[in-house]
Write a protein that holds these residues in place. Structure first.
Motif, mmCIF file in Angstrom:
data_model
loop_
_atom_site.group_PDB
_atom_site.id
_atom_site.type_symbol
_atom_site.label_atom_id
_atom_site.label_comp_id
_atom_site.label_asym_id
_atom_site.label_seq_id
_atom_site.Cartn_x
_atom_site.Cartn_y
_atom_site.Cartn_z
ATOM 1 N N SER A 73 0.833 -1.211 0.000
ATOM 2 C CA SER A 73 0.000 0.000 0.000
ATOM 3 C C SER A 73 0.862 1.254 0.000
ATOM 4 O O SER A 73 0.542 2.239 -0.671
ATOM 5 C CB SER A 73 -0.927 0.024 1.218
ATOM 6 O OG SER A 73 -1.962 -0.906 1.074
ATOM 7 N N GLY A 74 1.961 1.217 0.753
ATOM 8 C CA GLY A 74 2.879 2.360 0.776
ATOM 9 C C GLY A 74 3.515 2.603 -0.579
ATOM 10 O O GLY A 74 3.690 3.755 -0.996
ATOM 11 N N ILE A 75 3.845 1.536 -1.286
ATOM 12 C CA ILE A 75 4.416 1.679 -2.633
ATOM 13 C C ILE A 75 3.384 2.302 -3.572
ATOM 14 O O ILE A 75 3.692 3.226 -4.329
ATOM 15 C CB ILE A 75 4.914 0.311 -3.153
ATOM 16 C CG1 ILE A 75 6.158 -0.113 -2.360
ATOM 17 C CG2 ILE A 75 5.210 0.366 -4.653
ATOM 18 C CD1 ILE A 75 6.594 -1.550 -2.611
ATOM 19 N N VAL A 76 2.150 1.812 -3.523
ATOM 20 C CA VAL A 76 1.082 2.361 -4.375
ATOM 21 C C VAL A 76 0.874 3.842 -4.066
ATOM 22 O O VAL A 76 0.808 4.683 -4.976
ATOM 23 C CB VAL A 76 -0.221 1.558 -4.214
ATOM 24 C CG1 VAL A 76 -1.373 2.235 -4.939
ATOM 25 C CG2 VAL A 76 -0.039 0.124 -4.708
ATOM 26 N N ASP A 77 0.790 4.194 -2.786
ATOM 27 C CA ASP A 77 0.612 5.599 -2.402
ATOM 28 C C ASP A 77 1.790 6.451 -2.867
ATOM 29 O O ASP A 77 1.612 7.590 -3.308
ATOM 30 C CB ASP A 77 0.445 5.727 -0.886
ATOM 31 C CG ASP A 77 -0.880 5.150 -0.394
ATOM 32 O OD1 ASP A 77 -1.788 4.927 -1.223
ATOM 33 O OD2 ASP A 77 -0.989 4.905 0.824
ATOM 34 N N GLY A 78 3.010 5.900 -2.790
ATOM 35 C CA GLY A 78 4.192 6.628 -3.260
ATOM 36 C C GLY A 78 4.146 6.879 -4.755
ATOM 37 O O GLY A 78 4.532 7.963 -5.227
ATOM 38 N N VAL A 108 1.406 7.256 -6.547
ATOM 39 C CA VAL A 108 0.411 8.322 -6.747
ATOM 40 C C VAL A 108 1.038 9.689 -6.468
ATOM 41 O O VAL A 108 0.890 10.632 -7.257
ATOM 42 C CB VAL A 108 -0.833 8.098 -5.866
ATOM 43 C CG1 VAL A 108 -1.757 9.315 -5.903
ATOM 44 C CG2 VAL A 108 -1.584 6.855 -6.318
ATOM 45 N N LEU A 109 1.749 9.810 -5.360
ATOM 46 C CA LEU A 109 2.384 11.090 -5.011
ATOM 47 C C LEU A 109 3.444 11.493 -6.034
ATOM 48 O O LEU A 109 3.565 12.669 -6.385
ATOM 49 C CB LEU A 109 3.001 11.014 -3.610
ATOM 50 C CG LEU A 109 2.012 10.954 -2.459
ATOM 51 C CD1 LEU A 109 2.745 10.685 -1.139
ATOM 52 C CD2 LEU A 109 1.197 12.229 -2.383
ATOM 53 N N THR A 110 4.205 10.528 -6.497
ATOM 54 C CA THR A 110 5.254 10.824 -7.477
ATOM 55 C C THR A 110 4.643 11.291 -8.789
ATOM 56 O O THR A 110 5.104 12.259 -9.390
ATOM 57 C CB THR A 110 6.164 9.599 -7.690
ATOM 58 O OG1 THR A 110 6.679 9.192 -6.418
ATOM 59 C CG2 THR A 110 7.318 9.924 -8.597
ATOM 60 N N PHE A 111 3.596 10.631 -9.245
ATOM 61 C CA PHE A 111 2.917 11.073 -10.469
ATOM 62 C C PHE A 111 2.306 12.454 -10.282
ATOM 63 O O PHE A 111 2.333 13.278 -11.197
ATOM 64 C CB PHE A 111 1.864 10.053 -10.911
ATOM 65 C CG PHE A 111 2.393 9.038 -11.874
ATOM 66 C CD1 PHE A 111 2.177 9.174 -13.236
ATOM 67 C CD2 PHE A 111 3.127 7.955 -11.430
ATOM 68 C CE1 PHE A 111 2.679 8.234 -14.127
ATOM 69 C CE2 PHE A 111 3.638 7.014 -12.309
ATOM 70 C CZ PHE A 111 3.410 7.154 -13.672
ATOM 71 N N ALA A 112 1.757 12.718 -9.099
ATOM 72 C CA ALA A 112 1.162 14.032 -8.832
ATOM 73 C C ALA A 112 2.197 15.142 -8.907
ATOM 74 O O ALA A 112 1.864 16.285 -9.241
ATOM 75 C CB ALA A 112 0.479 14.032 -7.466
ATOM 76 N N SER A 113 3.457 14.827 -8.644
ATOM 77 C CA SER A 113 4.510 15.847 -8.709
ATOM 78 C C SER A 113 4.774 16.300 -10.141
ATOM 79 O O SER A 113 5.287 17.395 -10.359
ATOM 80 C CB SER A 113 5.810 15.314 -8.098
ATOM 81 O OG SER A 113 6.467 14.419 -8.999
ATOM 82 N N GLY A 114 4.437 15.434 -11.102
ATOM 83 C CA GLY A 114 4.725 15.757 -12.502
ATOM 84 C C GLY A 114 6.196 15.672 -12.858
ATOM 85 O O GLY A 114 6.585 16.005 -13.977
ATOM 86 N N ARG A 115 7.016 15.218 -11.941
ATOM 87 C CA ARG A 115 8.471 15.139 -12.155
ATOM 88 C C ARG A 115 8.826 13.808 -12.809
ATOM 89 O O ARG A 115 8.912 12.781 -12.139
ATOM 90 C CB ARG A 115 9.212 15.291 -10.829
ATOM 91 C CG ARG A 115 8.965 16.598 -10.107
ATOM 92 C CD ARG A 115 10.142 17.538 -10.097
ATOM 93 N NE ARG A 115 11.457 16.975 -10.180
ATOM 94 C CZ ARG A 115 12.293 16.834 -9.138
ATOM 95 N NH1 ARG A 115 11.935 17.202 -7.930
ATOM 96 N NH2 ARG A 115 13.499 16.339 -9.338
#
Length: 159
Positions: free
Chosen positions: A7-12, A14-21
């Motif tokens: 779950s932590g990997i999945v959440d990470g 999502v956050l990484t994609f949200a950064s747009g980086r």
């Protein structure tokens, strides 16, 4: 791998994609990673994945992505997702959802298989709604509910 770690990997992701980086996103893939879109498109290696991501981010504005872990078996994860964005060419609000199967190697995505549908928001039926609407995105897993895109209850329950 434990459900909590998965779950932590999945959440990470999502956050990484949200950064747009894109540089950060690519760090989550093995050098020889493959992304498969059904039986039609296969991207191989970080260079092809980078080109895909650059095109994808250019086509989308105001992207809102949610992913949730459905199952984990060793280094294999099953993930459901919903995505909302505005198409930068047509200015139409869009919606996409699907299921992904991830295979990890040394903690990085080595295979990412995707099955999805995509449509304009105006084509959606009354049972699905855009992020921020009054209707929640509900899981069909007993005991688990997503109240809205990005908010999760009971996220560490074993699938």
């Amino acid at each position: 791998m434990t459900p909590e770690l998965a779950s932590g990997i999945v959440d990470g992701v999502v956050l990484t994609f949200a950064s747009g980086r894109i540089d950060l996103i690519l760090q989550g893939f093995t050098e020889d990673a493959e992304i498969r879109f059904g039986s039609t498109t296969v991207l191989r290696g970080r260079n092809q994945i980078k080109e895909f991501l650059e095109d994808r981010f250019a086509e989308r504005a105001d992207q809102r992505l949610d992913k949730r872990l459905r199952a984990v078996d060793g280094d294999a994860l099953a993930v459901d997702w919903r995505d909302r964005w505005t198409d930068t060419t047509t200015d139409k609000p869009m919606h996409s959802e699907g299921t992904e199967f991830w295979t990890l190697r040394d903690g990085l995505l080595s295979t990412w298989e995707i099955a999805s549908t995509s449509t304009a928001e105006t084509d959606l039926d009354a049972s699905t709604t855009a992020a921020g609407s009054s209707q929640p995105y509900r899981s069909n897993i007993p005991g688990e509910q997503h109240d809205h895109i990005g908010s999760r209850r009971d996220q560490h329950r074993q699938p």
